[in-house]
Design an enzyme around this catalytic site. Structure first.
Site, PDB file in Angstrom:
ATOM      1  N   TYR A   1      19.759 -20.340  15.954  1.00 26.06           N
ATOM      2  CA  TYR A   1      19.463 -21.282  14.870  1.00 26.06           C
ATOM      3  C   TYR A   1      20.729 -22.064  14.474  1.00 26.06           C
ATOM      4  O   TYR A   1      20.637 -23.201  14.010  1.00 26.06           O
ATOM      5  CB  TYR A   1      18.995 -20.522  13.615  1.00 26.06           C
ATOM      6  CG  TYR A   1      17.554 -20.039  13.597  1.00 26.06           C
ATOM      7  CD1 TYR A   1      16.708 -20.148  14.701  1.00 26.06           C
ATOM      8  CD2 TYR A   1      17.042 -19.454  12.447  1.00 26.06           C
ATOM      9  CE1 TYR A   1      15.396 -19.677  14.645  1.00 26.06           C
ATOM     10  CE2 TYR A   1      15.732 -18.988  12.384  1.00 26.06           C
ATOM     11  CZ  TYR A   1      14.912 -19.109  13.485  1.00 26.06           C
ATOM     12  OH  TYR A   1      13.620 -18.653  13.424  1.00 26.06           O
TER      13      TYR A   1
ATOM     14  N   CYS B   1      19.224 -13.221   8.065  1.00 28.24           N
ATOM     15  CA  CYS B   1      19.914 -14.215   8.887  1.00 28.24           C
ATOM     16  C   CYS B   1      20.710 -15.101   7.939  1.00 28.24           C
ATOM     17  O   CYS B   1      20.123 -15.740   7.048  1.00 28.24           O
ATOM     18  CB  CYS B   1      18.864 -15.024   9.647  1.00 28.24           C
ATOM     19  SG  CYS B   1      19.516 -16.405  10.600  1.00 28.24           S
ATOM     20  N   ASN B   2      22.015 -15.123   8.112  1.00 24.99           N
ATOM     21  CA  ASN B   2      22.858 -15.947   7.225  1.00 24.99           C
ATOM     22  C   ASN B   2      22.519 -17.428   7.382  1.00 24.99           C
ATOM     23  O   ASN B   2      22.528 -18.190   6.418  1.00 24.99           O
ATOM     24  CB  ASN B   2      24.342 -15.765   7.572  1.00 24.99           C
ATOM     25  CG  ASN B   2      24.864 -14.383   7.232  1.00 24.99           C
ATOM     26  OD1 ASN B   2      25.487 -14.188   6.207  1.00 24.99           O
ATOM     27  ND2 ASN B   2      24.616 -13.424   8.095  1.00 24.99           N
TER      28      ASN B   2
ATOM     29  N   ASP C   1      14.698 -12.820  11.433  1.00 27.19           N
ATOM     30  CA  ASP C   1      15.991 -13.321  11.931  1.00 27.19           C
ATOM     31  C   ASP C   1      15.693 -14.232  13.117  1.00 27.19           C
ATOM     32  O   ASP C   1      14.581 -14.236  13.650  1.00 27.19           O
ATOM     33  CB  ASP C   1      16.894 -12.156  12.370  1.00 27.19           C
ATOM     34  CG  ASP C   1      18.228 -12.650  12.924  1.00 27.19           C
ATOM     35  OD1 ASP C   1      18.865 -13.490  12.258  1.00 27.19           O
ATOM     36  OD2 ASP C   1      18.629 -12.247  14.028  1.00 27.19           O
ATOM     37  N   SER C   2      16.713 -14.980  13.546  1.00 28.75           N
ATOM     38  CA  SER C   2      16.543 -15.833  14.716  1.00 28.75           C
ATOM     39  C   SER C   2      16.410 -15.017  15.999  1.00 28.75           C
ATOM     40  O   SER C   2      16.148 -15.591  17.053  1.00 28.75           O
ATOM     41  CB  SER C   2      17.751 -16.760  14.848  1.00 28.75           C
ATOM     42  OG  SER C   2      18.913 -15.976  15.080  1.00 28.75           O
TER      43      SER C   2
ATOM     44  N   CYS D   1      27.312 -13.455  10.168  1.00 36.59           N
ATOM     45  CA  CYS D   1      26.125 -13.638  11.009  1.00 36.59           C
ATOM     46  C   CYS D   1      25.638 -12.234  11.319  1.00 36.59           C
ATOM     47  O   CYS D   1      26.436 -11.361  11.691  1.00 36.59           O
ATOM     48  CB  CYS D   1      26.491 -14.378  12.296  1.00 36.59           C
ATOM     49  SG  CYS D   1      25.186 -14.334  13.557  1.00 36.59           S
ATOM     50  N   THR D   2      24.346 -12.010  11.181  1.00 37.50           N
ATOM     51  CA  THR D   2      23.845 -10.635  11.305  1.00 37.50           C
ATOM     52  C   THR D   2      23.858 -10.112  12.743  1.00 37.50           C
ATOM     53  O   THR D   2      23.669  -8.923  12.970  1.00 37.50           O
ATOM     54  CB  THR D   2      22.425 -10.525  10.713  1.00 37.50           C
ATOM     55  OG1 THR D   2      21.569 -11.481  11.366  1.00 37.50           O
ATOM     56  CG2 THR D   2      22.433 -10.793   9.223  1.00 37.50           C
ATOM     57  N   HIS D   3      24.101 -10.995  13.715  1.00 36.56           N
ATOM     58  CA  HIS D   3      24.259 -10.514  15.094  1.00 36.56           C
ATOM     59  C   HIS D   3      25.618  -9.812  15.289  1.00 36.56           C
ATOM     60  O   HIS D   3      25.753  -8.955  16.158  1.00 36.56           O
ATOM     61  CB  HIS D   3      24.205 -11.687  16.086  1.00 36.56           C
ATOM     62  CG  HIS D   3      22.821 -12.180  16.407  1.00 36.56           C
ATOM     63  ND1 HIS D   3      22.053 -12.893  15.514  1.00 36.56           N
ATOM     64  CD2 HIS D   3      22.069 -12.072  17.543  1.00 36.56           C
ATOM     65  CE1 HIS D   3      20.897 -13.216  16.090  1.00 36.56           C
ATOM     66  NE2 HIS D   3      20.887 -12.718  17.321  1.00 36.56           N
TER      67      HIS D   3
HETATM   68  N1  DGL Z   1      21.643 -13.773  12.907  1.00 35.93           N
HETATM   69  C1  DGL Z   1      21.808 -15.158  12.570  1.00 35.93           C
HETATM   70  C2  DGL Z   1      22.754 -15.306  11.378  1.00 35.93           C
HETATM   71  O1  DGL Z   1      22.914 -14.360  10.626  1.00 35.93           O
HETATM   72  C3  DGL Z   1      22.167 -15.926  13.799  1.00 35.93           C
HETATM   73  C4  DGL Z   1      21.854 -17.361  13.699  1.00 35.93           C
HETATM   74  C5  DGL Z   1      21.653 -18.065  15.017  1.00 35.93           C
HETATM   75  O2  DGL Z   1      20.639 -17.828  15.634  1.00 35.93           O
HETATM   76  O3  DGL Z   1      22.493 -18.894  15.364  1.00 35.93           O
HETATM   77  O4  DGL Z   1      23.315 -16.335  11.140  1.00 35.93           O
END
Ligand code: DGL
Length: 257
Positions: A44, A75-76, A12-13, A186-188
């Site tokens: 990201y 990470c989406n 993930d990012s 978004c996984t966050h």
């Molecule tokens: N967890 C990432 C997602 O699912 C976050 C992307 C980001 O870093 O902007 O999109």
């Protein structure tokens, strides 16, 4: 190490993919896992697609150097920017991505709008727009880009006034409407679910794609006879591109929430 004991790699990012790792460990507790968060390059979702593709490749290569039996792009944003290219490059192992749980939200068949919270990149990329095309005729779907939210969560801000203000501002034009469901693209974002429920009402359905992703992971490993069938719980290793112990602690804290 027996082949089936080789760990599953997650990227993930940053700390967001921990929300997917948690679901994976619930479903497949006996597996070993290596998680790589690229917090040095987060977020990201506000970068160029080409940059995100490159960062995703770098993260996958790093995990390949540890030897993994499957890659989960938790990470989406990275999934929408690079999943096809990653699958092309690592044809020899299962590569599983994540996408917003729009289908289950539509299937709830509730009155009102379905709000998709995600990074700006996820919402403009082809993958999501294809998904939208399937459902926009049967439901009212509102895209809600949330720039800046990943940065708060990367700082460990998952409750409190600053986050509450952010959510209130983002939802300001929607709060009076009927909300059928909120999709966390978004996984966050699963880490701020409590705050969202506080603002939107405890009975608001809030969905994310992690369960679908880990079921897909199990299905693919099973099909290839690669599930780890040993007794007991596997090991979890968390790595981060920032040499910062606080981020590793935050990752474990979020994992144990
Ligand atoms: N967890 C990432 C997602 O699912 C976050 C992307 C980001 O870093 O902007 O999109």
């Amino acid at each position: 190490m027996e082949n089936n004991e080789i760990p599953i790699g997650f990227i993930d990012s940053g700390v967001g993919g921990i929300s997917v790792l948690k679901e994976a460990v619930k479903l497949l507790p006996m597996e070993n896992y290596i998680y790589f968060g690229d917090s040095k390059n987060a977020p990201y979702g506000t970068k160029d697609v080409k940059d995100v593709q490159q960062l995703t490749f770098n993260a996958c290569e790093l995990l390949m150097s540890y030897n993994v039996k499957a890659l989960v792009i938790a990470c989406n944003t990275a999934t929408s920017a690079a999943i096809n290219e990653v699958r092309e490059k690592y044809k020899f192992l299962p590569v599983i991505g994540i996408e917003p749980a729009l289908k289950p939200a539509v299937e709830l068949d509730r009155k009102g709008k379905i709000i998709i919270m995600a990074t700006p990149m996820t919402l403009v990329e082809k993958k999501f727009n294809k998904l939208m095309l399937n459902y926009e005729k049967v439901a009212e779907i509102i895209s809600l880009p949330c720039p800046g939210l990943v940065e708060l969560i990367e700082k460990g801000i998952i409750e409190g006034d600053e986050l509450e203000d952010y959510i209130r501002t983002r939802f300001s034009s929607l709060i009076e409407d009927d909300i059928a469901a909120v999709v966390l693209g978004c996984t966050h974002y699963p880490f701020i679910k409590k705050q969202l429920l506080k603002l939107l009402g405890e009975d608001t359905p809030i969905l994310d794609g992690s369960i679908g992703t880990v079921k897909q992971l199990r299905k693919q490993l099973d099909k290839l006879g690669m599930l780890n069938s040993r007794e007991g719980r596997g090991k979890i290793e968390i790595l981060n591109s920032l040499d910062c112990p606080e981020l590793i602690s935050l990752s474990y804290k979020l994992f144990n929430l």
